[in-house]
Design a protein around this motif. Structure first.
Motif, short mmCIF file in Angstrom:
data_model
loop_
_atom_site.label_atom_id
_atom_site.label_comp_id
_atom_site.label_asym_id
_atom_site.label_seq_id
_atom_site.Cartn_x
_atom_site.Cartn_y
_atom_site.Cartn_z
N GLY A 92 0.81 -1.28 -0.08
CA GLY A 92 0.09 -0.03 0.17
C GLY A 92 0.98 1.13 -0.16
N SER A 121 1.33 3.37 -2.28
CA SER A 121 1.13 4.24 -3.39
C SER A 121 0.45 5.51 -2.94
CB SER A 121 0.35 3.48 -4.39
OG SER A 121 -0.88 3.18 -3.80
N ARG A 122 -0.02 5.57 -1.71
CA ARG A 122 -0.62 6.60 -1.18
C ARG A 122 -0.75 6.65 0.34
NH1 ARG A 122 -5.47 4.33 -3.56
NH2 ARG A 122 -6.71 3.54 -1.79
N ILE A 125 -0.47 6.57 4.31
CA ILE A 125 0.36 6.33 5.22
C ILE A 125 1.41 5.52 4.84
CG2 ILE A 125 0.75 4.86 7.34
CD1 ILE A 125 -2.20 5.71 8.07
N SER A 178 1.00 -2.04 -4.54
CA SER A 178 -0.30 -2.01 -4.38
C SER A 178 -0.89 -2.31 -5.91
CB SER A 178 -0.77 -0.28 -4.14
OG SER A 178 -0.63 0.44 -5.23
N ARG A 179 -2.27 -2.05 -6.13
CA ARG A 179 -2.82 -2.65 -7.19
C ARG A 179 -2.77 -1.71 -8.47
NH1 ARG A 179 -8.75 -3.10 -4.77
NH2 ARG A 179 -7.75 -1.13 -3.95
N LYS A 180 -2.53 -0.08 -8.18
CA LYS A 180 -2.65 0.76 -9.15
C LYS A 180 -1.08 1.28 -9.57
CE LYS A 180 -7.10 2.09 -7.92
NZ LYS A 180 -7.26 2.12 -6.43
N LEU A 185 -3.01 -8.00 -2.82
CA LEU A 185 -2.59 -8.66 -1.75
C LEU A 185 -3.74 -9.68 -1.07
CD1 LEU A 185 0.15 -6.28 -0.46
CD2 LEU A 185 0.42 -8.01 -1.70
N ASN A 202 1.21 -2.48 5.26
CA ASN A 202 0.30 -1.49 5.45
C ASN A 202 -1.08 -1.53 4.63
OD1 ASN A 202 0.13 1.80 5.59
ND2 ASN A 202 -0.12 1.36 3.55
N TYR A 250 -13.89 -4.41 9.57
CA TYR A 250 -12.84 -3.70 9.68
C TYR A 250 -12.09 -3.61 11.07
CZ TYR A 250 -9.27 0.02 9.39
OH TYR A 250 -8.16 0.96 9.61
N LYS A 276 -8.64 -5.55 12.30
CA LYS A 276 -7.53 -4.92 12.92
C LYS A 276 -7.55 -5.64 14.11
CE LYS A 276 -6.46 -2.14 9.68
NZ LYS A 276 -5.17 -2.33 8.97
N GLY A 328 -4.71 6.43 14.89
CA GLY A 328 -5.85 7.04 14.93
C GLY A 328 -6.16 7.28 13.84
N VAL A 388 -6.16 9.53 10.61
CA VAL A 388 -5.06 10.07 9.76
C VAL A 388 -5.64 10.61 8.39
CG1 VAL A 388 -2.79 9.68 8.50
CG2 VAL A 388 -3.46 8.50 10.90
N THR A 429 -6.34 10.68 5.21
CA THR A 429 -5.84 10.03 3.59
C THR A 429 -6.89 9.79 3.03
OG1 THR A 429 -6.34 7.79 4.53
CG2 THR A 429 -4.16 8.68 4.94
N1 LIG Z 1 -6.66 6.75 7.57
C1 LIG Z 1 -6.42 6.21 8.82
O1 LIG Z 1 -7.33 7.09 9.62
C2 LIG Z 1 -6.33 5.08 9.46
C3 LIG Z 1 -6.60 4.77 10.70
C4 LIG Z 1 -5.83 3.59 11.28
C5 LIG Z 1 -5.37 2.59 10.58
N2 LIG Z 1 -5.34 2.87 9.04
C6 LIG Z 1 -4.58 2.05 8.21
O2 LIG Z 1 -3.37 2.35 7.54
C7 LIG Z 1 -3.12 1.84 6.46
C8 LIG Z 1 -3.16 2.77 5.33
O3 LIG Z 1 -4.15 3.33 5.20
P1 LIG Z 1 -4.31 4.73 4.65
O4 LIG Z 1 -5.29 5.48 5.20
O5 LIG Z 1 -3.21 5.18 3.98
O6 LIG Z 1 -5.38 4.20 3.18
P2 LIG Z 1 -5.30 4.68 1.57
O7 LIG Z 1 -4.93 6.04 1.50
O8 LIG Z 1 -6.51 4.22 1.00
O9 LIG Z 1 -4.22 3.82 1.15
C9 LIG Z 1 -4.43 2.19 0.99
C10 LIG Z 1 -3.30 1.74 0.25
O10 LIG Z 1 -3.62 0.15 0.06
C11 LIG Z 1 -3.62 -0.17 -1.11
N3 LIG Z 1 -4.63 -1.24 -1.24
C12 LIG Z 1 -5.85 -1.30 -1.16
N4 LIG Z 1 -6.48 -2.49 -1.48
C13 LIG Z 1 -5.28 -3.25 -2.03
C14 LIG Z 1 -5.23 -4.50 -2.32
N5 LIG Z 1 -6.39 -5.27 -2.71
N6 LIG Z 1 -4.00 -5.04 -2.71
C15 LIG Z 1 -2.80 -4.38 -2.64
N7 LIG Z 1 -2.93 -2.98 -2.25
C16 LIG Z 1 -4.25 -2.32 -1.83
C17 LIG Z 1 -3.99 0.99 -1.78
O11 LIG Z 1 -3.70 1.06 -3.30
P3 LIG Z 1 -4.39 0.58 -4.52
O12 LIG Z 1 -5.73 1.01 -4.34
O13 LIG Z 1 -3.71 1.06 -5.74
O14 LIG Z 1 -4.16 -0.95 -4.49
C18 LIG Z 1 -3.07 2.06 -1.13
O15 LIG Z 1 -1.79 2.17 -1.35
C19 LIG Z 1 -4.45 0.61 6.42
O16 LIG Z 1 -4.03 -0.69 6.86
C20 LIG Z 1 -5.45 1.34 7.14
O17 LIG Z 1 -5.97 0.32 7.73
C21 LIG Z 1 -5.61 4.16 8.39
#
Ligand SMILES: NC(=O)c1ccc[n+]([C@@H]2O[C@H](COP(=O)([O-])OP(=O)(O)OC[C@H]3O[C@@H](n4cnc5c(N)ncnc54)[C@H](OP(=O)(O)O)[C@@H]3O)[C@@H](O)[C@H]2O)c1
Length: 272
Positions: A18, A20-21, A23, A42-44, A69, A95, A161, A165, A192, A194, A196
């Motif tokens: 993950g 690509s964007r 965290i 990641s996928r894209k 993944l 991630n 979800y 987790k 917490g 974030v 994104t």
């Molecule tokens: N943002 C928050 O508030 C928050 C809080 C707690 C925990 N988290 C955790 O932090 C991590 C990152 O989250 P984020 O907020 O940065 O999310 P995000 O911006 O949506 O990024 C998610 C990343 O995962 C990749 N991804 C999604 N589905 C996938 C798949 N099937 N196979 C491979 N890659 C995949 C996406 O790329 P593609 O779409 O190109 O595949 C992207 O790179 C996650 O585990 C999330 O649960 C986030």
């Protein structure tokens, strides 16, 4: 005396899923700055290429690997591509995660369960297994799993979800216990809120202005006074990836601006 160079990732090879964007991208850039060669997956591909370009712009080396993944065959192919390019894996950051739809426990469908659990838990487990087999042969390694405060308490409308987790937190402990004799440390970061794309999806039904206000309101109920930035996760990710954390395994850093403490702080009669 403690040597600050223990925080360096010079000469290390890292995979950030993950990457690509959000965290993952922040961690990938942080690792590159700390000296690691970084495979982002990641996928894209277009988004991954953007991260890779930013890594190269700061003098780092990056590899783009496209992989879904949630699919077992793509996990092994991803690991094989990293080995073909770099010949080793020192650090794995699990991630990649998703929460594609909101649904109450009364409405959630099997398909939602399968999508979330396949990526957030099953994919993370078997990516860890594939990387750990290589790390064991190498004589050590670091695995960092991105969980969530939702793995500590259930969030309404995203029960699956939250389950996933909580599972990530236990996978970390199980791997940490079994892999400790092989000098592989496995730790968890639980963010917490974030800022994104995932976070913004909470407000996708609102207008841009309404979403901005809702986000600001969310920031106010976080004791530290704001929503987190992806960069807020990077220091912990470097610590857990580096020799500075060699005695830390099976542990977790909650980085949430004290959200988990908020119910306690707001409870009547609690002196603050
Ligand atoms: N943002 C928050 O508030 C928050 C809080 C707690 C925990 N988290 C955790 O932090 C991590 C990152 O989250 P984020 O907020 O940065 O999310 P995000 O911006 O949506 O990024 C998610 C990343 O995962 C990749 N991804 C999604 N589905 C996938 C798949 N099937 N196979 C491979 N890659 C995949 C996406 O790329 P593609 O779409 O190109 O595949 C992207 O790179 C996650 O585990 C999330 O649960 C986030």
């Amino acid at each position: 005396m403690f040597d600050l160079s223990k925080f360096s990732l010079q000469g290390k090879v890292a995979i950030v899923t993950g990457g690509s964007r959000g965290i993952g991208k922040a961690i990938a850039l942080g690792y590159a700055k700390a000296g690691a060669r970084v495979a982002v997956t990641s996928r894209k591909v277009a988004d991954l290429e953007q991260t890779a370009a930013e890594i190269k712009a700061i003098g780092g080396e990056a590899l783009v690997v496209q992989a879904h993944l949630g699919k077992m065959d793509e996990i092994q192919k991803m690991i094989d591509q990293v080995m073909a390019k770099f010949g080793r894996i020192d650090i794995l950051v699990n991630n990649a995660g998703a929460s594609p739809a909101m649904a109450s426990v009364l409405d959630a469908e099997e398909r939602l369960w399968d999508t979330i659990i396949n990526l957030n838990m099953k994919g993370l487990y078997f990516t860890s297994q594939a990387a750990a087999r290589i790390m064991k042969k190498q004589g050590g390694g670091k695995i960092i799993n991105i969980a969530s405060i939702d793995g500590h308490h259930p969030e309404r409308q995203v029960s699956i979800y939250s389950v996933s987790k909580a599972g990530v937190r236990m996978i970390s402990k199980a791997f940490a216990a079994e892999l400790a004799p092989f000098n592989i440390q496995v730790n968890t970061i639980a963010p917490g809120a974030v800022s994104t794309k995932m976070m913004d999806s909470h407000w996708h039904e609102l207008s841009a202005e309404e979403a901005r206000k809702a986000k600001a309101e969310t920031g106010k109920v976080i004791p530290i006074g704001r929503i987190g930035d992806p960069d807020d996760m990077v220091g912990a990710a470097i610590y857990f990836a580096s020799a500075a954390s060699d005695y830390a395994t099976g542990t977790e850093l909650v980085i949430d601006g004290a959200v988990l403490l908020a119910p306690l702080l707001n409870a009547p009669g609690v002196p603050i």
